[in-house]
Design an enzyme around this catalytic site. Sequence first.
Site, mmCIF file in Angstrom:
data_model
loop_
_atom_site.group_PDB
_atom_site.id
_atom_site.type_symbol
_atom_site.label_atom_id
_atom_site.label_comp_id
_atom_site.label_asym_id
_atom_site.label_seq_id
_atom_site.Cartn_x
_atom_site.Cartn_y
_atom_site.Cartn_z
ATOM 1 C CB VAL A 1 -0.938 0.023 1.216
ATOM 2 C CG1 VAL A 1 -1.757 1.318 1.241
ATOM 3 C CG2 VAL A 1 -1.863 -1.193 1.203
ATOM 4 C CD GLU A 2 4.462 2.532 -2.497
ATOM 5 O OE1 GLU A 2 4.755 3.608 -1.939
ATOM 6 O OE2 GLU A 2 5.289 1.635 -2.730
ATOM 7 C CB ILE A 3 0.210 6.594 2.204
ATOM 8 C CG1 ILE A 3 1.676 6.763 2.608
ATOM 9 C CG2 ILE A 3 -0.436 5.471 3.008
ATOM 10 C CD1 ILE A 3 1.893 7.010 4.092
#
Length: 841
Positions: free
Chosen positions: A358-360
Amino acid sequence: MDLSRTLTGFGAALLAIALLANPATGAPGDTPSTRDFGNGPERNEIAAVDPAAGWSARTLLAEEPASAWSLRSRKGYPRQNTLPVWPDNPEDRSIKLGLIPYHEMAPKLNALQQASDRVSAEIIGKSAGGRDLYLVTVTAPESVGEAARQDRWRELIEENPAAAKRDRALQKGYKTPVWINANIHGNEWEGTDGALRVIERLATATDAATEDFLDRSRVYLTVTNNPDGRIAGTRANGAGFDINRDHATGSQPESRAVRDVVIGTQPFVMLDEHGYTGTTLIEPATPPHGQNYEYDLYIKHALPNALGMEKAIQRLGYPETAAADIPFRDYTPGDWDDWPPIFTPMYAMYQGAIGHTVEIPLRVNNADYTNLPVEELRRRAGINTDVVAATIEAALTYADTNRATLLADQIEQFRRGWAGEASPEIPDGFVPGFGPEDRYSTTFPRAYVIPAGTPAAARLVDHLIANDVRVTRARHDFTVNGNRYRDGTYIVDMHQPKRGLANVLLEAGRDISELVPQMYDISGWSHGLLWGAGVDASLRTLPRVHTSPVTRAAPTGSVDAPRGRDLSLSLRDGNDVRAVNELLTRGIKLRRTDAGTVVVPAEARSEATALAKTLGVRFSAAPRGTKGEVFDQPVIAAAVSADELFALREMGFGVRTVSTAVLNAGADLSGVDTLIVSSGLSYTALNPTARATVDAFLARGGGVLTRGATGAAFNAAAKVLPATAVAGRSDANGVVTVTNEGGVVGAGSPPHSFVYSPLWFTGTGFTVEQRYGADPLVAGHWLPTGAGANGPAQAAGQAAVVSGATPGGGNAVLFGTEPLFRAHPKGLYAGYARALFWTAG
């Protein structure tokens, strides 16, 4: 097939850099995420710094220790521990962002444990910098008996999946395990803060839904996987390693710690929280998909789970979270792949988990950290923390809602392994967007055979066991496929639950150059070809021999010589080099008969015997009357990348780190034997005084060893050897064949090497140590830069490593390959070390 996969791509992602601060809110794919490249220019441009090293500093590291942490214990839950509190550190880079500094984590976790019997916190290891790594478990209280039953069920799922499938009590009572790994890249901070928010909510909520959820679930959270980098504001850990590239190798304590967590907890779902990509990005990834996955069991959950996380961030209501990028849905092949086993989620997939990166979205690191106002940084960090918490909560909901299917599919993954079944072909449309471009598979061999008796074989076997791969040992001699093997030979029966992991570590790999236009990071990776051990694949036949299970490789060291005789040691493994450096450190006078053979005097037999035991090296009897040249511990100045420095220290070399800046500041090379140049040293950028220092070093016959583009540029500018470097495509990488010719690197080196941004050398006036093979690329991705230019066909037969005499009378070796890359190609270490000793004179 979803048409959006044909409309966006890697080039478009690169063009979107300007949109990072204010990402648009259009349809998925309209504003593709950007990413920091996996092996960026810093490896050649930024030299490792070790200000405390000194000229004679050295580290003689032990082999990888046995796993120190296990979930099994004779305790129920909670398993609460008072965590030691670290001193306040006002320099912690997270403070500026309004995020929790490392020194406040232990007090917060201690307080949560006191406030709630749902929370257990423990230390699972130490970082490279010596800081505690925390694991938090959140679940409803369990008695000792209840916890032991969960342990038995978890083991049954892996060890006897058919029985697990029939066990009705297990089907009803097994708690859903979910693992959240936060802050693996130190300057991608908010994963920690979002995870702590979720822990606190689960710990303190009084609603029935939360209580019921924790009755049937265990949530495991590694709240920061990189405290060194978090404090310093760096992507890498305290040793300069990107931990999210280390999971196949396990060279770093942080990656070994979470390896033990994923094996011990056997999660159904895991998230690895990262940043910052402009638009939130949630895997599953694009092709190429790892060919050893049970991909049908993965994608059937990964895509709907990603869609659920996307909805969760949309509900936050920020313009910046109105959409997410899901690479499988939105990107073209090669844009954001899951091919190598080096990334945390990809590694976890082989351990039975549905893994997601997951890349914020909103960047707060690098130049933005310095240049943006604090108010804007904290606004972004607040949104990012909300995104982390939302994705975790959504993943927990998915795991809970789909518990029965996730359990059945983990059982099925392990069942296929035990049964030796072929992975099924996945039909088009299996999930929306699945097409021929997604179809990757392999044929698993029936067994691997690893002859025993060398440090490399023992190292490989211990590594396999540490990763939960089953290994046995033959109890007598046997023959398979026409080859005769001695008793004690190791056998990896590929009918085992984690066959995918066994195969991805041991197989040669695959040339995927024609399948996708580019790759993000490494594309070839083979312990079978690059760790120095003999590894034979038996495609159809399991050796017919009685075996015993192995929990640790058998010792390999010995002193095979009568007392009173001088001893001989051949430098064929990194441990042989370590033994030599240790003997030199103790002041023992060693002699060298050629680049690869060292003679140890008879009076040092006791020291040699001790090293044979601890390092597994083998000393033989030196021929009577052997003379040889006495040599000393080399004094090394090195402008190298962090991974190279780590490997040099692992082999016991004393290293003083240098760079352009260090030399320009007045560093002295007067006592140096060899200058290594591969990162962060430009001859043309030296000031007059520093250039004079280097010129004087070369004029007196100082040795030179170079690697890569930075080393080749130094060689050309300083006129070290008359060799002209030719560069392959900069992102080309993988396992290559080589032919060994020279007496320094070539003598005794394996027939395979590793390249990243490969080079080869043309010209005359030097010796060719290694050449690229006739069809060099075995596994990886290497395309020409244009029609018939700089590809494998052009490299074929060209000089990959060369040696020669410098104008000042010294020795030099130039590497166009990557012998120390990320502490991975351990079978190449000895060849590099022979070059280093030779250049030192």
